[in-house]
Design a protein around this motif. Sequence first.
Motif, PDB file in Angstrom:
ATOM      1  N   ASP A 214       0.868  -1.182   0.000  1.00  0.00           N
ATOM      2  CA  ASP A 214       0.000   0.000   0.000  1.00  0.00           C
ATOM      3  C   ASP A 214       0.911   1.241   0.000  1.00  0.00           C
ATOM      4  O   ASP A 214       1.590   1.506   0.983  1.00  0.00           O
ATOM      5  CB  ASP A 214      -0.884  -0.047   1.269  1.00  0.00           C
ATOM      6  CG  ASP A 214      -1.799   1.151   1.375  1.00  0.00           C
ATOM      7  OD1 ASP A 214      -2.143   1.732   0.331  1.00  0.00           O
ATOM      8  OD2 ASP A 214      -2.180   1.510   2.509  1.00  0.00           O
ATOM      9  N   TYR A 217       2.082   6.925   0.108  1.00  0.00           N
ATOM     10  CA  TYR A 217       3.103   7.912   0.528  1.00  0.00           C
ATOM     11  C   TYR A 217       4.450   7.664  -0.165  1.00  0.00           C
ATOM     12  O   TYR A 217       5.481   8.133   0.302  1.00  0.00           O
ATOM     13  CB  TYR A 217       3.294   7.849   2.059  1.00  0.00           C
ATOM     14  CG  TYR A 217       2.001   8.074   2.807  1.00  0.00           C
ATOM     15  CD1 TYR A 217       1.523   9.363   3.034  1.00  0.00           C
ATOM     16  CD2 TYR A 217       1.235   7.010   3.257  1.00  0.00           C
ATOM     17  CE1 TYR A 217       0.323   9.574   3.690  1.00  0.00           C
ATOM     18  CE2 TYR A 217       0.029   7.202   3.912  1.00  0.00           C
ATOM     19  CZ  TYR A 217      -0.427   8.492   4.130  1.00  0.00           C
ATOM     20  OH  TYR A 217      -1.626   8.704   4.776  1.00  0.00           O
ATOM     21  N   SER A 243      -1.989   5.479  -4.850  1.00  0.00           N
ATOM     22  CA  SER A 243      -2.986   6.535  -4.858  1.00  0.00           C
ATOM     23  C   SER A 243      -2.299   7.875  -5.099  1.00  0.00           C
ATOM     24  O   SER A 243      -1.156   8.075  -4.695  1.00  0.00           O
ATOM     25  CB  SER A 243      -3.668   6.566  -3.488  1.00  0.00           C
ATOM     26  OG  SER A 243      -4.332   7.783  -3.302  1.00  0.00           O
TER      27      SER A 243
HETATM   28  C1  LIG Z   1      -1.867   3.932   4.624  1.00  0.00           C
HETATM   29  C2  LIG Z   1      -3.058   4.413   3.871  1.00  0.00           C
HETATM   30  N1  LIG Z   1      -3.611   3.594   2.968  1.00  0.00           N
HETATM   31  C3  LIG Z   1      -4.695   3.969   2.261  1.00  0.00           C
HETATM   32  C4  LIG Z   1      -5.261   5.212   2.447  1.00  0.00           C
HETATM   33  C5  LIG Z   1      -6.467   5.588   1.636  1.00  0.00           C
HETATM   34  O1  LIG Z   1      -6.083   6.558   0.709  1.00  0.00           O
HETATM   35  P1  LIG Z   1      -7.033   7.070  -0.456  1.00  0.00           P
HETATM   36  O2  LIG Z   1      -7.449   8.445  -0.121  1.00  0.00           O
HETATM   37  O3  LIG Z   1      -6.167   7.084  -1.674  1.00  0.00           O
HETATM   38  O4  LIG Z   1      -8.146   6.126  -0.592  1.00  0.00           O
HETATM   39  C6  LIG Z   1      -4.717   6.098   3.379  1.00  0.00           C
HETATM   40  C7  LIG Z   1      -5.328   7.406   3.626  1.00  0.00           C
HETATM   41  O5  LIG Z   1      -4.989   8.150   4.509  1.00  0.00           O
HETATM   42  C8  LIG Z   1      -3.577   5.679   4.103  1.00  0.00           C
HETATM   43  O6  LIG Z   1      -3.002   6.466   5.021  1.00  0.00           O
END
Ligand SMILES: Cc1ncc(COP(=O)(O)O)c(C=O)c1O
Length: 399
Positions: A214, A217, A243
């Motif tokens: 995931d 960041y 993302s």
């Molecule tokens: C570690 C992590 N994964 C997934 C997400 C979800 O992100 P998105 O806004 O792209 O759905 C976040 C959002 O803060 C996140 O911190």
Amino acid sequence: MLPENMLKLGLNRSAIRELFEYGKKRSEEIGKENVFDFSIGNPSIPAPDCLTNALKELLENEDPVLLHGYSSAQGDAGVRAAIADQLNEDYGAKLTADNLYMTCGAAASLCISLKAVLLPGEEVLTFAPHFPEYKVFAEGQGGVFKAIEADREHFQIDFEKLEKAVTEKTRAVIINSPNNPSGVVYSRETLEKLAALLRHKQEEYKREIYLISDEPYRELVYDKETEVPYVPAIYANTIVCYSYSKSLSLPGERIGYIAVPDCVKDSRNVYASVCGAGRALGYVCAPTLFQKAAAMCTGKTADIDIYRKNRDMLYGGLKNIGYECVKPDGAFYLFVKALEENAEAFCENAKKYELLLVPGDSFGCTGYVRVSYCVAPETIERALPAFGKLFEEYAAGGK
Ligand SMILES: Cc1ncc(COP(=O)(O)O)c(C=O)c1O
């Protein structure tokens, strides 16, 4: 009769959202500048100019019927090709458009990936502290969620605990580096060790174990020497969930992607299962306008230098006061040791000084609090004396 689990999710707002709403209410009462809201990971810097320019160009020059219409379910082919090219350039990734599936952000990437690989009752592992929604996403797709505590000194993987946690039912392991909430980045060495362990377990149990990386960041790292390795090059059965919410400051636009590289075992079928899961979850396609705009900004980010300055000011300031915290290498969070065992009570007490902090409990790690530093630098400057007063109260035994 309604499904109890869904009702519960809807009625119990997440701790972060709860605090965010409290912050809005409190701002109306005493003024925004007097509330130190460190609750939510909403980017505090605007999307980069390239994004605004891309949107203008698209709106002026593209056929509006196509621009606002459905794209292919897996995303526009040109968009996917542009993203694949960038990943190949950055990491030698060997991807084509056919390895990518465009999504409505990392949350959708994760839900779709989990649905694509999980059979009912299979286990999804991750490391605490972790993004709280992992539990919701894994259970929502019929999985059994297990969080393994990371070592509390550095918030890195505790391999002994992981070794014991992987079973013949484990189907997926979620990693998140740079990490929300600790800011920790996994080194190449750590990822190699993780890959070796998972390969060994795959052999032992004669089944595929997918590493779900995931990466919202990925680009948010603050020191030149910090490497964020391309995970599929280290562990073949990796599905990347990406993302643009944080890198381009676009969380409200809902845009991201899933990469299923060819090195994943039976990758064409895994990709097809991703397409099927997206369909079953009703995503139809990711927003066409923002697919195209994001593709025109490949390789660019918002001005993350501001986060670096915030990190340095907040980390330095809190350490000077006496707080304990691992220095974050990336993302925009600090995971700080609470001054009493009960982090929820500590956060409640911090509200007295208008400090809005999130208890670590919802991240699967008690005794800590998350401080989001995607805020205006002035908020940190003004908040540090409040952190000081909170510390003094505990030092004086007032609590
Ligand atoms: C570690 C992590 N994964 C997934 C997400 C979800 O992100 P998105 O806004 O792209 O759905 C976040 C959002 O803060 C996140 O911190």
